[in-house]
Structure formats: C-alpha cells, structure tokens
Design an enzyme around this catalytic site. Structure first.
Site, short mmCIF file in Angstrom:
data_model
loop_
_atom_site.label_atom_id
_atom_site.label_comp_id
_atom_site.label_asym_id
_atom_site.label_seq_id
_atom_site.Cartn_x
_atom_site.Cartn_y
_atom_site.Cartn_z
N GLN A 166 -9.64 0.95 5.73
CA GLN A 166 -9.25 0.56 4.37
C GLN A 166 -8.25 -0.59 4.35
OE1 GLN A 166 -9.24 3.70 5.44
NE2 GLN A 166 -10.77 4.77 4.20
N HIS A 169 1.43 -9.53 14.42
CA HIS A 169 1.60 -8.33 13.58
C HIS A 169 0.54 -8.28 12.49
CE1 HIS A 169 3.57 -5.07 11.45
NE2 HIS A 169 3.51 -5.80 10.35
N THR A 190 -5.28 16.56 1.15
CA THR A 190 -6.44 16.53 2.03
C THR A 190 -7.73 16.47 1.24
OG1 THR A 190 -5.27 17.77 3.75
CG2 THR A 190 -7.67 17.77 3.86
N ILE A 191 -7.84 17.29 0.21
CA ILE A 191 -9.05 17.28 -0.62
C ILE A 191 -9.19 15.94 -1.34
CG2 ILE A 191 -10.07 18.25 -2.73
CD1 ILE A 191 -10.65 19.88 -0.23
N THR A 236 0.86 -1.19 0.00
CA THR A 236 0.00 0.00 0.00
C THR A 236 0.90 1.24 0.00
OG1 THR A 236 -0.13 0.35 2.40
CG2 THR A 236 -1.59 -1.32 1.45
N CYS A 237 0.27 2.41 0.05
CA CYS A 237 1.08 3.64 0.05
C CYS A 237 1.88 3.77 1.34
CB CYS A 237 0.19 4.86 -0.15
SG CYS A 237 -1.11 5.05 1.10
N ASN A 238 1.43 3.13 2.40
CA ASN A 238 2.10 3.28 3.69
C ASN A 238 2.93 2.07 4.12
OD1 ASN A 238 1.33 5.89 4.36
ND2 ASN A 238 -0.64 5.22 5.15
N GLU A 298 -8.10 2.74 11.03
CA GLU A 298 -8.66 3.03 9.70
C GLU A 298 -9.10 1.73 9.03
OE1 GLU A 298 -7.21 2.37 6.58
OE2 GLU A 298 -5.23 1.63 7.12
#
Length: 421
Positions: free
Chosen positions: A114, A97, A191-192, A49-51, A112
């Site tokens: 997602q 984990h 943010t948007i 993912t992005c993170n 979160e």
C-alpha cells in the site's frame, strides 16, 4: 542545494504523536504552500499515512532545524517533543530512505504494497501544489522505477505476513473469482477492518459485518458499503456467506457445528471458507469436521506467516541490493546535473569572448584592413582570451603547490598523447 528527508514513523513515535503530526487532505495543500514559501526551501513533498509523516525538501540550508521548527509550529507541538522522535536524512541517505519506504522495507509489515500507492499520491499532491522542481521530480520518478524493479525481480510482495492478509490469501486458494463471493466478517475491531480492506482489494464486493453492538457494525460496514447485522442474526445470514472470518473477544464460541450444518443444507453444500482468528476461538473446532467447510485457525495462519516472513526476508535482502544500485545511479545522474550550471556558465563566457573578437574583426574589415591580417589577429586574440583565465589559475595553483588542481587541469584541458604507430 541539499536534499532533506525529515519525519516520524511507527518505530520512533507513539500513535498519539503520529496523530498530532498527520496531515489531513485539507491541511496538505496549505502545508505544501507554506513549505514552498520558506526562504530556504526550493521544493517540497509531504507523505502522511497512519504510520508515518515525512517531508521531502530541497533546501539551501544544510540542516533540518528550519523544517523541524515549521512542522512543530504547523501542528502546535513543542519542538523538543517532536525532535525526540524525529529522524532526518541528507542527500544520498535521503534518496536511499525514500526508496526503502517505497518498496515497504521501512514499513510495519515488511514489503506491504500500500505504501507505494500512498507515495504516488503524495507525489501527485506535490505536483498539483507546484511543490516539485527538477530535483524532487527526478528523484520520485527514479524511486518509482526502482520500486517497480524490486516488485518484478523479487518476491517481496508475494507472501502475506499479517494475519489479516494471510486469511485473505488462504481464501484465494478456495475461490477463483472473489467478485462472485460474499464475505461475512464477525467482529469490528482493527483486525477485521484490515481483513475488510484486503478483501475489497482482492475483489470482494459484497460483505456482511456482524458485531455485538450493531452501531459499531454499521460504522465499519459504512466504510465498505456492506450490510451490518448483530451476532443474533448470524444464523439467518450464514447461508449467504462464502467466506467467514471471525475475530471477537467473546469468551465462548459464536458459531457452532449445528449452525454450520443448517447453513450448508440451505446452500446445497456449496463450500464455506472459514478463518477463526480469535483467541479463545469464535468457531467450534468441530465445524472443521464438516465436508464442505474449510476451517483455519490463527495457528494455521501463523505457520503461513512465519514461512512467508522467511521468504520475504530473502526478497528484502535482494531489494536492498537493488536499492543500493538505484541510489548509485541517482547519485551519478545528480552529479552530472550539478555540472550543468558550471558548463553553461563556461560556455556563455566563451561565447562572450568569441562575440567580442568577432565584432572587433568585422570593424577592422569595415575600415578596409587586410582580411588576412584581420583573420590572423582574430585567431591570436581569441586564443589569448580563452586561455588567459586557465593560465593564471594554473600559475597560482603551481605557486601554492596545488597538485590536485594541476592534475585536474591537465585532465580537463590537455588532450592525451596519441598512441605511437
């Protein structure tokens, strides 16, 4: 076999490193094939993912180095650079984990939702690539079950803890049915973009993206099948907006009281929900004085966020307890499964001895020997053959003063005494 979880995330690696280690969808199939092709790897799944980028493997080696070397080679990143920001967990720590990741306890935004969907996609990709065997298949299924328990038995996902999510959550208090609402987003930054994703997930189908540069507005609008306009076009589009959320870097307000009044008149005073996330503000404070405008600022959202963060932390503590129980259950079942091979081998050995004794007995009967004598000899030989190996092992254990083996033998082989009547 060792269960290994190895990866990097937003807490250990910069965006630049995470970008280099991320797997694109076309790369994922190749990566899973390469991982499964390694001699020491039996099963593999990849979460990207992005993170975070994480590899979950069942390996014959007890360390992480071969997988770390492979990840380094695949992305062309020096292994020393990667090792400085990589973490790894083994066996029950790896299972723990994975469960914490699944329920959002290891996420940038606590709880979160997602990540669970992304994890299910990773699981399906691994299945499609035939990367899963019994170990990872059961671990993922058990993890999804634990995540469901956490979601249903705690409030970890119920309270927004990001500005974007809080803005959309506040809007839900005004509008019962998002599918019939149109949103105007002023700005086109991160943010948007996150607001747009939350609105789409909440059911909003029509959006207008307004930005200083129309090209960026069109770029973001294209991701959500939205309409793109420039800031100069806001007065014309505002009457069509039920929800307005603004976050720009403009030094002066973009939306004033007069513009809002004219829009409300054209809307016949149907209410408009507005959230001004910008600092300095994009929407004049006087707009909030209008009867049919519900205006919130970033300070209002922060109050909601802080309160909800406290609620989520309580839920997170409850989730940790459920995860500990989940790990214990998984570990118990894993130990039971690991004994399966030993039990199978033991039963096969007993079956071979039984078959040998049976064949010899049948041969004696075919030669006309006395059936009663044959049966007695069969019972005697089978008993001796079944007891020979355990008897030798107990004598050796006694000679070596291995009380642990003798105690285990007594527990496994000797029936407990019957209670006296």
């Amino acid at each position: 076999m060792t269960l290994l979880a190895l990866g990097i995330n937003h807490k250990t690696a910069t965006v630049a490193v995470r970008e280099r280690v991320a797997f694109t969808p076309p790369q994922l199939t190749s990566a899973l094939g390469q991982l499964r092709g390694m001699p020491e790897v039996r099963e593999a799944a990849v979460l990207s993912t992005c993170n975070r980028t994480e590899l979950y493997c069942v390996t014959e080696s007890s360390g992480e180095r071969p997988i770390l070397d492979w990840l380094s080679d695949f992305h062309g990143l020096p292994v020393d650079d990667l090792s400085r920001c990589a973490y790894h967990y083994l066996d029950n720590e790896a299972a723990r984990h994975l469960m914490r990741v699944a329920v959002g306890l290891d996420s940038m935004v606590l709880g979160e939702p997602q990540i669970l969907g992304q994890l299910k996609e990773a699981y399906q990709s691994a299945r499609d690539a035939q990367g899963l065997g019994g170990e990872l298949e059961l671990l993922f299924q058990h993890t999804f079950s634990v995540a469901k328990q956490v979601r249903t038995r705690t409030g970890i996902g119920q309270n927004p803890v990001s500005v974007a999510y809080a803005a959309v959550s506040l809007a839900s208090r005004i509008f019962d049915d998002f599918s019939r609402s149109r949103a105007m987003l002023i700005g086109a930054g991160e943010t948007i973009e996150l607001v747009a994703r939350h609105l789409r997930e909440a059911g909003v189908r029509e959006m207008i993206v307004a930005n200083r540069t129309r090209e960026r507005a069109e770029e973001l609008a294209g991701e959500f099948n939205a309409e793109a306009i420039s800031l100069n076009e806001i007065p014309e589009a505002l009457p069509r907006a039920d929800i307005v959320i603004s976050s720009t870097a403009a030094p002066l307000p973009i939306l004033g009281k007069g513009m809002a009044e004219r829009a409300l008149k054209k809307r016949r005073h149907r209410p408009i929900f507005m959230v001004d996330i910008a600092v300095p503000r994009d929407i004049e404070p006087e707009v909030g004085d209008l009867d049919d405008v519900f205006l919130y600022t970033v300070d209002d959202l922060n109050e909601v966020i802080q309160e909800n963060r406290r609620h989520r932390q309580v839920a997170a503590d409850q989730a940790e307890s459920l995860i500990e129980h989940g790990v214990s259950v998984w570990l118990h079942e894993r130990r039971i499964r690991s004994s399966g091979e030993l039990i199978r081998r033991y039963r096969d050995q007993a079956s071979d001895l039984r078959e040998l004794s049976e064949q010899q007995a049948l041969a004696r009967l075919a030669r006309g020997e006395d059936p009663e004598s044959v049966v007695r000899l069969l019972a005697h030989q089978l008993t001796n053959r079944l007891l020979h190996r355990p008897t030798v092992a107990m004598r050796e254990a006694s000679g070596s003063e291995r009380r642990d083996l003798l105690t285990a033998a007594e527990s496994l082989l000797i029936d407990p005494p019957s209670p006296k009547s």
